[in-house]
Design a protein around this motif. Sequence first.
Motif, PDB file in Angstrom:
ATOM      1  N   ARG A   3       0.836  -1.207   0.000  1.00 40.22           N
ATOM      2  CA  ARG A   3       0.000   0.000   0.000  1.00 40.22           C
ATOM      3  C   ARG A   3       0.873   1.259   0.000  1.00 40.22           C
ATOM      4  NH1 ARG A   3      -5.390  -1.126   1.427  1.00 40.22           N
ATOM      5  NH2 ARG A   3      -5.698  -3.230   2.286  1.00 40.22           N
ATOM      6  N   LEU A   4       1.937   1.210   0.789  1.00 38.95           N
ATOM      7  CA  LEU A   4       2.840   2.354   0.866  1.00 38.95           C
ATOM      8  C   LEU A   4       3.547   2.573  -0.473  1.00 38.95           C
ATOM      9  CD1 LEU A   4       4.130   4.494   2.735  1.00 38.95           C
ATOM     10  CD2 LEU A   4       5.880   2.818   3.297  1.00 38.95           C
ATOM     11  N   LEU A   5       4.011   1.488  -1.089  1.00 41.46           N
ATOM     12  CA  LEU A   5       4.654   1.608  -2.395  1.00 41.46           C
ATOM     13  C   LEU A   5       3.697   2.193  -3.425  1.00 41.46           C
ATOM     14  CD1 LEU A   5       6.649  -1.753  -2.647  1.00 41.46           C
ATOM     15  CD2 LEU A   5       7.611   0.540  -2.445  1.00 41.46           C
ATOM     16  N   ALA A   6       2.467   1.679  -3.439  1.00 39.52           N
ATOM     17  CA  ALA A   6       1.487   2.166  -4.408  1.00 39.52           C
ATOM     18  C   ALA A   6       1.195   3.644  -4.201  1.00 39.52           C
ATOM     19  CB  ALA A   6       0.205   1.353  -4.297  1.00 39.52           C
ATOM     20  N   ALA A   7       1.174   4.080  -2.931  1.00 37.79           N
ATOM     21  CA  ALA A   7       0.875   5.483  -2.647  1.00 37.79           C
ATOM     22  C   ALA A   7       2.029   6.403  -3.019  1.00 37.79           C
ATOM     23  CB  ALA A   7       0.533   5.644  -1.162  1.00 37.79           C
ATOM     24  N   ARG A   8       3.248   5.882  -2.941  1.00 35.81           N
ATOM     25  CA  ARG A   8       4.406   6.740  -3.167  1.00 35.81           C
ATOM     26  C   ARG A   8       4.869   6.791  -4.615  1.00 35.81           C
ATOM     27  NH1 ARG A   8       8.711   6.766   1.826  1.00 35.81           N
ATOM     28  NH2 ARG A   8       7.276   7.549   3.411  1.00 35.81           N
ATOM     29  N   LEU A   9       4.452   5.844  -5.428  1.00 36.94           N
ATOM     30  CA  LEU A   9       4.869   5.878  -6.825  1.00 36.94           C
ATOM     31  C   LEU A   9       4.158   7.028  -7.538  1.00 36.94           C
ATOM     32  CD1 LEU A   9       4.879   2.084  -7.779  1.00 36.94           C
ATOM     33  CD2 LEU A   9       6.860   3.595  -7.591  1.00 36.94           C
ATOM     34  N   PRO A  10       4.883   7.903  -8.226  1.00 34.81           N
ATOM     35  CA  PRO A  10       4.252   9.042  -8.918  1.00 34.81           C
ATOM     36  C   PRO A  10       3.274   8.567  -9.985  1.00 34.81           C
ATOM     37  CG  PRO A  10       6.638   9.317  -8.787  1.00 34.81           C
ATOM     38  CD  PRO A  10       6.352   7.927  -8.364  1.00 34.81           C
ATOM     39  N   VAL A  11       2.041   9.053  -9.914  1.00 35.52           N
ATOM     40  CA  VAL A  11       1.007   8.637 -10.865  1.00 35.52           C
ATOM     41  C   VAL A  11       1.389   9.008 -12.287  1.00 35.52           C
ATOM     42  CG1 VAL A  11      -1.419   8.900 -11.483  1.00 35.52           C
ATOM     43  CG2 VAL A  11      -0.750   8.856  -9.074  1.00 35.52           C
ATOM     44  N   ALA A  12       2.076  10.109 -12.468  1.00 38.78           N
ATOM     45  CA  ALA A  12       2.447  10.545 -13.813  1.00 38.78           C
ATOM     46  C   ALA A  12       3.525   9.665 -14.431  1.00 38.78           C
ATOM     47  CB  ALA A  12       2.928  11.998 -13.763  1.00 38.78           C
ATOM     48  N   GLU A  13       4.235   8.910 -13.617  1.00 37.16           N
ATOM     49  CA  GLU A  13       5.350   8.117 -14.132  1.00 37.16           C
ATOM     50  C   GLU A  13       5.067   6.620 -14.150  1.00 37.16           C
ATOM     51  OE1 GLU A  13       9.013   9.075 -12.189  1.00 37.16           O
ATOM     52  OE2 GLU A  13       8.472  11.191 -11.955  1.00 37.16           O
ATOM     53  N   PHE A  14       4.129   6.152 -13.324  1.00 44.11           N
ATOM     54  CA  PHE A  14       3.861   4.717 -13.234  1.00 44.11           C
ATOM     55  C   PHE A  14       2.355   4.472 -13.168  1.00 44.11           C
ATOM     56  CE2 PHE A  14       8.010   5.345 -11.233  1.00 44.11           C
ATOM     57  CZ  PHE A  14       8.792   4.409 -11.917  1.00 44.11           C
ATOM     58  N   ALA A  15       1.925   3.426 -13.854  1.00 43.74           N
ATOM     59  CA  ALA A  15       0.554   2.930 -13.717  1.00 43.74           C
ATOM     60  C   ALA A  15       0.600   1.733 -12.769  1.00 43.74           C
ATOM     61  CB  ALA A  15      -0.007   2.531 -15.074  1.00 43.74           C
ATOM     62  N   CYS A  16       0.118   1.926 -11.560  1.00 41.77           N
ATOM     63  CA  CYS A  16       0.320   0.938 -10.498  1.00 41.77           C
ATOM     64  C   CYS A  16      -0.962   0.165 -10.218  1.00 41.77           C
ATOM     65  CB  CYS A  16       0.791   1.657  -9.231  1.00 41.77           C
ATOM     66  SG  CYS A  16       1.230   0.543  -7.900  1.00 41.77           S
ATOM     67  N   LEU A  17      -0.834  -1.152 -10.060  1.00 47.79           N
ATOM     68  CA  LEU A  17      -1.951  -2.008  -9.677  1.00 47.79           C
ATOM     69  C   LEU A  17      -1.499  -2.895  -8.532  1.00 47.79           C
ATOM     70  CD1 LEU A  17      -4.751  -3.316 -10.019  1.00 47.79           C
ATOM     71  CD2 LEU A  17      -3.731  -4.824 -11.741  1.00 47.79           C
ATOM     72  N   ARG A  18      -2.260  -2.858  -7.435  1.00 49.83           N
ATOM     73  CA  ARG A  18      -1.955  -3.692  -6.268  1.00 49.83           C
ATOM     74  C   ARG A  18      -2.992  -4.797  -6.154  1.00 49.83           C
ATOM     75  NH1 ARG A  18      -3.983  -3.936  -1.175  1.00 49.83           N
ATOM     76  NH2 ARG A  18      -2.612  -4.813   0.442  1.00 49.83           N
ATOM     77  N   LEU A  19      -2.522  -6.041  -6.032  1.00 50.44           N
ATOM     78  CA  LEU A  19      -3.415  -7.193  -5.896  1.00 50.44           C
ATOM     79  C   LEU A  19      -3.008  -8.005  -4.671  1.00 50.44           C
ATOM     80  CD1 LEU A  19      -3.550  -8.461  -9.599  1.00 50.44           C
ATOM     81  CD2 LEU A  19      -5.286  -7.114  -8.399  1.00 50.44           C
ATOM     82  N   GLU A  20      -3.998  -8.416  -3.890  1.00 49.98           N
ATOM     83  CA  GLU A  20      -3.745  -9.325  -2.776  1.00 49.98           C
ATOM     84  C   GLU A  20      -3.893 -10.751  -3.307  1.00 49.98           C
ATOM     85  OE1 GLU A  20      -6.166  -8.415   0.563  1.00 49.98           O
ATOM     86  OE2 GLU A  20      -5.473  -6.338   0.710  1.00 49.98           O
ATOM     87  N   LEU A  21      -2.787 -11.482  -3.328  1.00 48.86           N
ATOM     88  CA  LEU A  21      -2.768 -12.784  -3.982  1.00 48.86           C
ATOM     89  C   LEU A  21      -3.687 -13.799  -3.317  1.00 48.86           C
ATOM     90  CD1 LEU A  21       0.999 -13.192  -4.923  1.00 48.86           C
ATOM     91  CD2 LEU A  21      -0.945 -12.938  -6.475  1.00 48.86           C
ATOM     92  N   ARG A  22      -3.978 -13.642  -2.051  1.00 51.92           N
ATOM     93  CA  ARG A  22      -4.844 -14.628  -1.400  1.00 51.92           C
ATOM     94  C   ARG A  22      -6.267 -14.588  -1.943  1.00 51.92           C
ATOM     95  NH1 ARG A  22      -7.306 -11.856   3.091  1.00 51.92           N
ATOM     96  NH2 ARG A  22      -6.350  -9.814   3.449  1.00 51.92           N
ATOM     97  N   HIS A  23      -6.614 -13.512  -2.664  1.00 52.48           N
ATOM     98  CA  HIS A  23      -7.937 -13.435  -3.282  1.00 52.48           C
ATOM     99  C   HIS A  23      -7.932 -13.995  -4.704  1.00 52.48           C
ATOM    100  CE1 HIS A  23      -9.377 -11.309   0.141  1.00 52.48           C
ATOM    101  NE2 HIS A  23      -8.734 -10.173  -0.109  1.00 52.48           N
ATOM    102  N   ALA A  24      -6.775 -14.446  -5.179  1.00 57.46           N
ATOM    103  CA  ALA A  24      -6.703 -14.992  -6.542  1.00 57.46           C
ATOM    104  C   ALA A  24      -7.501 -16.291  -6.614  1.00 57.46           C
ATOM    105  CB  ALA A  24      -5.254 -15.240  -6.939  1.00 57.46           C
ATOM    106  N   PRO A  25      -8.224 -16.527  -7.716  1.00 59.32           N
ATOM    107  CA  PRO A  25      -8.996 -17.772  -7.848  1.00 59.32           C
ATOM    108  C   PRO A  25      -8.065 -18.962  -8.056  1.00 59.32           C
ATOM    109  CG  PRO A  25      -9.082 -16.513  -9.887  1.00 59.32           C
ATOM    110  CD  PRO A  25      -8.372 -15.648  -8.887  1.00 59.32           C
ATOM    111  N   PRO A  26      -8.548 -20.187  -7.806  1.00 59.85           N
ATOM    112  CA  PRO A  26      -7.719 -21.375  -8.050  1.00 59.85           C
ATOM    113  C   PRO A  26      -7.311 -21.462  -9.509  1.00 59.85           C
ATOM    114  CG  PRO A  26      -9.689 -21.939  -6.772  1.00 59.85           C
ATOM    115  CD  PRO A  26      -9.876 -20.533  -7.252  1.00 59.85           C
ATOM    116  N   GLY A  27      -6.204 -22.161  -9.749  1.00 57.14           N
ATOM    117  CA  GLY A  27      -5.730 -22.330 -11.111  1.00 57.14           C
ATOM    118  C   GLY A  27      -4.573 -21.413 -11.438  1.00 57.14           C
TER     119      GLY A  27
END
Length: 629
Positions: A3-27
Amino acid sequence: MTRLLAARLPVAEFACLRLELRHAPPGSLAPYLAAELHRTAPPAPVAGTDVPPRVLLLDGLDELLQAGADRPDAADGRQLMVEIEEFQSAETLAGRPLIAVVTSRTLAGARMFSPRRGTVIHLEPFDDARIRAWVAAWNTRNKRWFVAHEVQPLDRDLLRPYGELACQPLLLLMLALYDASDNALRAAAGAGFGRLGLYERLLTAFIRRQLAKQSGPLSEEEQRTAVEGEFLRLSVLAFGMFRRHRQSLTAREAAADLSAGPGPAHAVPGPVLFGRFFFVRTSRREGEGEEDQSYEFLHATFGEFLVARLLAAELRALAEGGDDTRLRPLLAHVPLGDHPEVLSAVAELFRSRDPAALVHALGAHLRASLDGVPGRPQSPHRVATYTANLVLLAVRLRPGLTASALLGTADPVGRWRACTRLWHACLTETSWAALSRHVHPAPHPREADLRLGRPPDTAPLTWELPARARRAERPLRDQLADLARDARLGHEPALARALHALAPLVDRLPALFEAESAEEPRHSAAHAMISLLTDHPVPYEEIPPLLQPLPPEQLAPALDTFVRHFAAAAPALPPRTVAKVLSQLTTGRFTKATTRAHQTLLADIPHPAVGEPPTADGPGHRKSSPSGA
């Protein structure tokens, strides 16, 4: 952290997506990652402008592994990291550059695969300067609280006895929270509690405050009973998450667990129940009712502590003569090897007690479970999980105990093999591999028995030569042929490849596997001969005695290989080693087994004087080596 990394990355320079892997579906992960990237894709850039690099923050790979530990098709850490690496490469080749950042707790991360072009970053604990800076920021931020509640700010010196806790940011926060209530840390100066003691004190203090708000003043006995009741309720909820391999629980699931769990049944839990404890947060998906709302602990360590606390309480009751009516359901669902933090916490909570009575009780229930109860059918998976957990606990509490003491049989080696076959058949590959990292059976030095211990956490795998069987066994060739058939039937490519590599020796020189040294480090002749193909062979002077008992038809080819390797390595070996090996090869059976070609090779080696001082060891010699098979 993500969360901290996502908040600190400049929006103008990076397109950031954070995913919690425990919510990933099986497979496979790839379709899930592709769908999420597409769903959150930023608007198309204006013509002529650069596309900002995409950063994919994948949080909690260790939690994904734990969530999938009960699925037979679950990928391990290596497979998941390879999937992520391949997905990143495919996106980059398609003209969509992607930076993937994967986080994991250190305990699980140490056993994962690291891509060749990847970078591994280990977050070091706080040093003294960082602890001081954190404490200063905490005191500044909470200045009004201290004044309003008439408590002293946190003192850095109070944290010194808890250095192992204070260097971890989460535990440092917990210490600060504990002291913020009536300066409890200052009052407990010198108590010397550890991590689990901190959890116990912090949660107890919070539960007491909540009870005082709800029930008013209570006597000491009433308060003690009420606190333990709340702990039990929370532990049941934590165990509900634990046995489901999840980090969350719905209100419907919680109600069912509390009704079926130990202690009195409770009303359907809802926001009133869960909201009382600051370490639980809620999340709700659109369209879900209150009963389907999910609840989770603010940090996984809270749940792990509560599960360990519940298990330790039941183990104490077992050691005092109780039965396993309540313990069995707790240990028959999830192998503790999949959760080393819980296993360690249980052992730590039991550390102050003599484990003899408990280990004896664990052995008795292990034997009863393996033998079965007439008229009470048991699920093989539950039996395998329960018995594996009993062994894990016994070994953790009393490392070095013998298999005969635990299994209570005249044939402990045979019974141990039967147990491992049960575990291998019923546990998932992930759980089986975890079990092998926690239990290390070693031959007993004097008896036909095994010592059950724990391999060091950071030690590499050692290739050990097992003790020779005390009773006659089938020929090695027949045993390896059975292994090869098992590997083929069970589709075990790694085992099949290893057996295929050994086939020439097994077919032509089987006696190499039977000849072995008596002194430590022990080697078989087969191991010694194969080591000659490497730059780190078994010491040359140890090999001729291993070859001496071979039958003539097998001695000749083995001796030929050794003489040629020795002649090539001799110029780099210490003079004493050369003199000793030459002496060995010109006495006893070797005088008849050496050919004219061998004698020519040996004659070309300068024969140093025995008293000549040795030189530094060359690259073809080692003074000692790990035990070899």
